[in-house]
Structures are given as C-alpha cells and as structure tokens.
Write a protein that holds these residues in place. Structure first.
Motif, PDB file in Angstrom:
ATOM      1  N   CYS A 116      17.557  19.703  41.351  1.00 31.58           N
ATOM      2  CA  CYS A 116      16.280  18.963  42.410  1.00 31.58           C
ATOM      3  C   CYS A 116      16.445  20.205  43.409  1.00 31.58           C
ATOM      4  N   PRO A 117      15.069  20.892  43.733  1.00 33.05           N
ATOM      5  CA  PRO A 117      14.964  21.948  44.630  1.00 33.05           C
ATOM      6  C   PRO A 117      15.340  21.451  46.254  1.00 33.05           C
ATOM      7  N   CYS A 156      10.072  18.329  40.063  1.00 35.32           N
ATOM      8  CA  CYS A 156      11.017  17.289  40.421  1.00 35.32           C
ATOM      9  C   CYS A 156      10.145  16.414  41.265  1.00 35.32           C
ATOM     10  N   CYS A 158      11.704  13.376  42.599  1.00 34.61           N
ATOM     11  CA  CYS A 158      12.294  12.325  43.197  1.00 34.61           C
ATOM     12  C   CYS A 158      12.373  11.763  44.685  1.00 34.61           C
ATOM     13  N   CYS A 161      12.415  14.750  47.093  1.00 35.22           N
ATOM     14  CA  CYS A 161      11.128  15.697  47.277  1.00 35.22           C
ATOM     15  C   CYS A 161       9.930  15.029  47.611  1.00 35.22           C
TER      16      CYS A 161
HETATM   17 ZN    ZN Z   1      13.631  16.280  43.668  1.00 36.92          ZN
END
Ligand code: ZN
Ligand code: GLA
Length: 672
Positions: A116-117, A156, A158, A161
């Motif tokens: 995840c970035p 992503c 999440c 994010c």
């Molecule tokens: Zn994420």
C-alpha cells in the motif's frame, strides 16, 4: 541525464539475480556475460526479504559479495532498492502494508508490487532500506544508476489510502464547498458536509464496473491521488539516496503507455527516464515506437534508458512465441532510433523456479553459450561495442507534436457515454501510426507544452481542456501553426464538468465550429464522407456540427443518415495558422492521406521515403545527424538514399542509389 561518461558506450546488460543461485554458478555467469559483451547489470531488484530478515536485522553479506564480484569483472551496476516486494514477516506483523483491492478485499501476503503506497510501515522501511543501501555502496564508483523499486503501479483502497485521499483533497480544494462544486454533488444528493464522509471510489461505493462510475469527478481525483501517492513512495526513496549521494542518477523503470500513473508528473522527479519494453509479437512497429516516443516525451525529449526487454520470450502472454531471429536486434536498435541510450534485458540467467522460469534470458537453463539467443545477444554486444559513443546523447528533432494527457485518458474512459468503444490510446495511435509509417518524427508532449517550436500539433480526442491550456493552442495557431483535433474535444474542464454554451467549449473560437450533437455508432455501423475525391468510412462517433467561420475540408459532408450533408472535416483560418477539426473516426487510408496533406502544407519533410514496413527515424546533435533505417519486414527491402551515406554498424558506404536491407536488418546511416 543518463551517466554516459561512466559507460562510454550504449550500456548493455540488464537484470541479474545471482542471489537465486549457488556461487559456483556466479563465476560461470561472469564469463558468459562478458563473452556476450554485457557491461552493466541491474542488481538487487527483489531482495528485501534477504536484506532484512526481520524488523531489526539487516544482512548485506550476500549483496556485498555480488557487488565485489561484479566490480572485479569490470561491470557497471544499476543498483535497485528491492522495495518492489515486501518481506513475508512484514506483512504478518504489519498488515497495513497489504493492499485493499477494487472489490474491497484485503489482500494477504503474495505476489509483488503489493505494498500500500500510504502504509506507514512501507514508507518507513522502504526508505530506510534505500538509505542503508546508499550508505553501504556509496563508494562503488561502478554504480551508474539507482533503480528505485520496480515497475510501480496498481492501486489500493484501504483505510490509510482513504484517509490520505481526504488530506489530498483538502489540500486541493481547501473548502468542502469547493469540493462539492468540483464534483457536482448536487447530482443524486451527494453533498458532503465533512471531509470524513468522503470514501474511496471502488466497487463498494461509486463504481459498478472498473471503468464505470456514477461520479467521474471523484474517480478521476482518486486516480490522480493514487498516481501521486505512488510517486511519493518513489520520491521518498530517491531523497534518501540523494541525501547520502547527492549526485546519484536515480530512476525507476516505467512501462510505456501505462494508464494508472501520470508519467508526465513522474518524469519530473527522475534523473532520467527508463522503461521496460515488452511488445506482443503481433504488435505493429508503430505501436512500439509510440511507447518509445512517449517515454522520450515525458522526459522532455532527453535520451532515455531501455531498462528491460526480453532477449527472446516472455512467460506471461497466453502464447509466448519466440522473438524470431534478428528481431531482438531490430527492436534494440528501434529503441535507440527513438531515443534510447541503453539496451538492457530482463534477464541475465533464467531462474529455476516460480513463474519466470520460462522467461527468456541471455543464459538459459542449459547454461551454455552455443544457443541461438546467446549468439544473437553476443553479436549485438559486439556491434554496440564498436559503436562506442557515436550514437549517444543525440536528440530527435520533430516538427510534429501529438498532445497526450493522462487526465484525458482517465476522463474519457470513465465517461458514461457517448460510446464504450472510445479508447483514448487507440485514437492517439491512429494519428501516430499514420505519421510513423510515413517516417515523420513525432514528439509526444504534455498538454501544458509551449508548442511554438512545432509546425503541426495534434490533440486526438482533446476531451478535457484544463485551466488555460487552450491559450497555448490559440497562441500556437495565431502564430502560424496547424492544429488538429477531433470529435469529443473541448467538452469538459479539469474536474470533468462540462464547459457550457456549446462544444468544443474553450476550443470553439479556434476551430470555428459548434458541435450540436454527437452520434455514437455501434460496432459495424458506418457513415461515409468524401475527401479529395475518395470515399472514406466514418465510425465510432459522428459529430453533428455547424460552421462558425470554419470551412468544410471534405466534399459534401456525411453521405448518409439524417445528418447527411453536415461537415466531417473542417478548417478554420485563425491568425496566421489553421485549426482542423475531424468530426469522426475513419480508417488508416484516410489518416495517411489527410496527414500527408497537412504535413505537405506545413512544409514538414519525412526523414526518408521507404517502402512499407521499413521505418526511418533520425537523431542528431552537434556532432551530426544519424538516420536509423529499420526493416520490420520478413523479406529484404530496397531504399533509395538521397545522398551518399555510410552505415555506422558495418562501415559500408552507399554511393547514392539503392540500399538493400535484409529482412529485419538495420542500418545507422550518416552522410559522407
Ligand atoms: Zn492503501
Ligand atoms: C517486468 C519486471 C521484471 C520481469 C519482467 C518479465 O518488466 O520488471 O521483473 O518480471 O517483467 O517480463
């Protein structure tokens, strides 16, 4: 800039993974690779798990040995940071590193390009690893470049994010009112009263298919946000390296026309652009060339690095056909013909297990030099050695610009209507291919480019005109340029809100037309129009337009249906230049004829006239101009040269007359 001085020739090599092999094999590798003329290896692309076996331990011993061996063997290194795949222990201990997919499913550990970035864990440990690598290997003067992560991409959804998205939005819009306005949330009662009410747009919220969303503005902003988030990961690692080695040349390997990342924004953060070229065997050469020109374009025209290509075969296509004899050489020179100053492969030795064990490599499972692929690699290795610095650091000069833009790509393909068949890249390729196949050099540039150096600028489906970018076009045409755009242009501004009072919106005065309606034609349904006495099909979309100062360039407008007689191609004389509007899509024959006419009118010359399937490009600098001639055909081809020339590869001299090129052969010509 690619650090040429350190190499003194086209860098030749690629991904090398000795960590997958016992040491006896390493020595063999060194011999075989040197024997093939390989001088640069990309190391450490996927070693995070072994470099950091647990949270507090780092172990560089194996990489130390590899770095030593490579240096002793006189090779240059492109050193990767290994952060393209996180370790299993990290995923278990810190699940925030795992992505949530478009369907809203939390991923488990597996695959790669999987972090995840916006994961605090990923950001912390990836940056720390980059820093440690820089500190440990800074003294190696055979490191020519730093390769951050690998083929960044994906998405992503999440909670981290989502939170970061809200911060990104707040920075962009400042107030919740301007957010509501930008997204037109009065539609379907979407008004947001608090930033925390905003959620990530995926299948759990605004989407009902990947490209189908109820709120284009939200989905578009999420794309921009993701591209920026992933870019942020790159920037943080880059900064960590540069803190230790201020003059490090840092890059990451891009993927050509890759939709999820806005590479114009990315390239600004890279010391040089590098990319991985994996065309299918059926790809037309112009399609490959488009990617090269795009990669040169995002870097402002500077030479780029071909970071990966397969020497022979890939493993991930449904049918992994071999590159035929001569094709690897041809495609390597094609990359150089379009601006590459390196020729690199994935990979040096074919792995023994997992999904890439059947992927092509310089050294295959037999581990010997007497293979077709090895021989072809070695032959090219010799040629590149003999070319030395002759081809390096040259620029492509072009009178033609094609405007390309990720926001337009995203916006067009999120659009609900007018047609699901409208594909941005396909429309760009129609123009590009027609030009490339007639050997016109083309620059692919961003929509915020000052076009004054060009004679012809083409903006295929210029759907979204952001900010005041229309002024760049207005100025260009006023000063004598020819501008060409198409159906479904000037429709929206940067938030995907329609520019009111008539399409093509901000471009309307330049083009001198008013588009009243747009008709989407189903696959197989066609209208027709006549241009220079020939009938051409009209399909995909047909604009129903009125002339507001422009003149009709086709003969008699559409030939069928209730809008029979309405113009399909128009020209507006505007200032000292002309603005052309193509109201529909047509076939290859039309684009070829029409663009040849425009080039002629604008005084634009092709690099060379060649038979079909023979590509010609040029690159130049203060030391001269080279013409690359590439025969993509299965049979030999004859090319007439306008002047006596010498081939840099063989030294052969052609005193005018006919040059005969064998099937898949290449010449790099200079005037004598
Ligand atoms: Zn994420
Ligand atoms: C990509 C990756 C490489 C390798 C090749 C295989 O380009 O960067 O690690 O997987 O694909 O084609």
């Amino acid at each position: 800039m690619i650090p040429y001085e350190k190499i003194g020739k086209v860098a030749y090599g690629g991904d090398y993974n000795p960590e997958q092999w016992p040491k006896e094999v390493w020595r063999e590798d060194m011999e075989l690779l040197s024997g093939a003329g390989i001088d640069t290896v990309t190391l450490n692309v996927f070693s995070w798990a072994s470099l950091q076996p647990n949270e507090t331990t780092y172990d560089f011993s194996r990489l130390d040995e590899i770095m030593e061996m490579v240096r002793e063997n006189g090779m240059k290194v492109c050193l990767a940071t290994s952060t393209g795949a996180h370790p299993a222990w990290m995923a278990k201990k810190y699940p925030d590193i795992l992505r949530v997919d478009f369907e809203g499913r939390k991923r488990k550990f597996g695959a790669r390009h999987n972090s995840c970035p916006n994961s605090p864990t990923y950001l912390k440990y990836s940056v720390l690893l980059a820093k440690k690598l820089a500190q440990r290997y800074r003294m190696y003067d055979n490191i020519v470049a730093w390769h951050v992560s690998n083929e960044y991409g994906g998405e992503c959804y999440c909670e981290n994010c989502e939170k970061a998205f809200r911060v990104w939005l707040r920075e962009k819009y400042q107030t919740i009112d301007s957010l509501n306005e930008a997204w037109d949330t009065a539609f379907w009662g979407h008004t947001f009263y608090d930033w925390d009410e905003v959620v990530a747009p995926n299948m759990l919220s605004e989407h009902f298919e990947e490209n189908r969303t109820t709120f284009q503005g939200i989905s578009l902003d999420y794309r921009r946000f993701l591209s920026d988030s992933i870019l942020n990961c790159y920037k943080k690692e880059r900064d960590a390296i540069k803190e230790v080695i201020p003059d490090a040349a840092v890059t990451t390997n891009l993927m050509g026309a890759y939709k999820p990342l806005d590479y114009f924004r990315w390239a600004k953060e890279m010391d040089f652009v590098s990319w991985d070229n994996y065309p299918s065997n059926e790809a037309h050469y112009a399609q490959i060339a488009f990617n090269h020109d795009l990669m040169r374009g995002i870097g402002g025209g500077e030479p780029f690095a071909l970071m990966e290509q397969t020497p022979s075969v890939t493993n991930w296509l449904p049918y992994n056909a071999l590159k035929r004899p001569g094709v690897m050489r041809l495609l390597s020179y094609q990359a150089m013909a379009h601006g590459a100053d390196t020729v690199m492969f994935f990979q040096m030795r074919r792995s023994v297990g997992a999904c890439e064990k059947y992927h092509g490599a310089v050294i295959d499972h037999a581990g010997r030099a007497d293979t077709r692929v090895y021989r072809e690699v070695a032959k090219l290795g010799e040629e590149l050695k003999s070319l030395g610095t002759r081809t390096l650091s040259m620029r492509t000069k072009s009178d033609i610009a094609i405007l390309f833009d990720w926001d337009n790509w995203w916006g067009i393909e999120y659009s609900a209507g007018p047609s699901v068949d409208l594909r941005y890249l396909d429309e760009c390729l129609r123009f590009y291919k027609a030009l490339r196949c007639q050997n016109f050099n083309v620059d692919i540039v961003g929509v915020d480019t000052d076009l004054s150096g060009y004679k012809l600028a083409i903006a295929p489906v210029y759907y979204m005109v952001k900010g005041e970018n229309d002024h760049l076009i207005r100025k260009f045409v006023k000063e004598g340029g020819a501008f060409l755009t198409t159906f479904f242009s000037g429709i929206v501004q940067e938030n995907d809100l329609v520019t009111l009072f008539g399409y093509p919106g901000k471009l309307r005065d330049i083009l001198g037309v008013w588009v009243e309606e747009e008709d989407a034609l189903e696959k197989g349904v066609e209208n027709e129009f006549i241009y220079r006495g020939k009938k051409y099909p009209a399909f995909l979309l047909c604009d129903l337009l009125h002339l507001e100062g422009a003149k009709e360039e086709d003969e008699g407008g559409y030939q069928k249906d209730f809008y029979k007689g309405m113009p399909a191609v128009t020209r507006n004389d505007f200032g000292n230049g002309q603005a052309y509007y193509l109201a529909t899509a047509s076939n290859e024959a039309f684009y070829s004829a029409f663009l040849a006419d425009l080039c002629k009118k604008q005084g634009i010359e092709p690099v060379l006239e060649t038979p079909a399937g023979v590509e010609a490009t040029s690159r130049e600098n203060e030391n001269g101009r080279l013409i690359y001639v590439l025969n993509h055909n299965q049979q030999e081809a004859k090319v007439s040269l306008p002047a006596p020339m010498r081939d840099l590869i063989t030294g052969e001299v052609y005193e005018g007359g006919k040059l005969v090129l064998g099937a898949k052969d290449v010449k790099i010509l200079e005037r004598i």
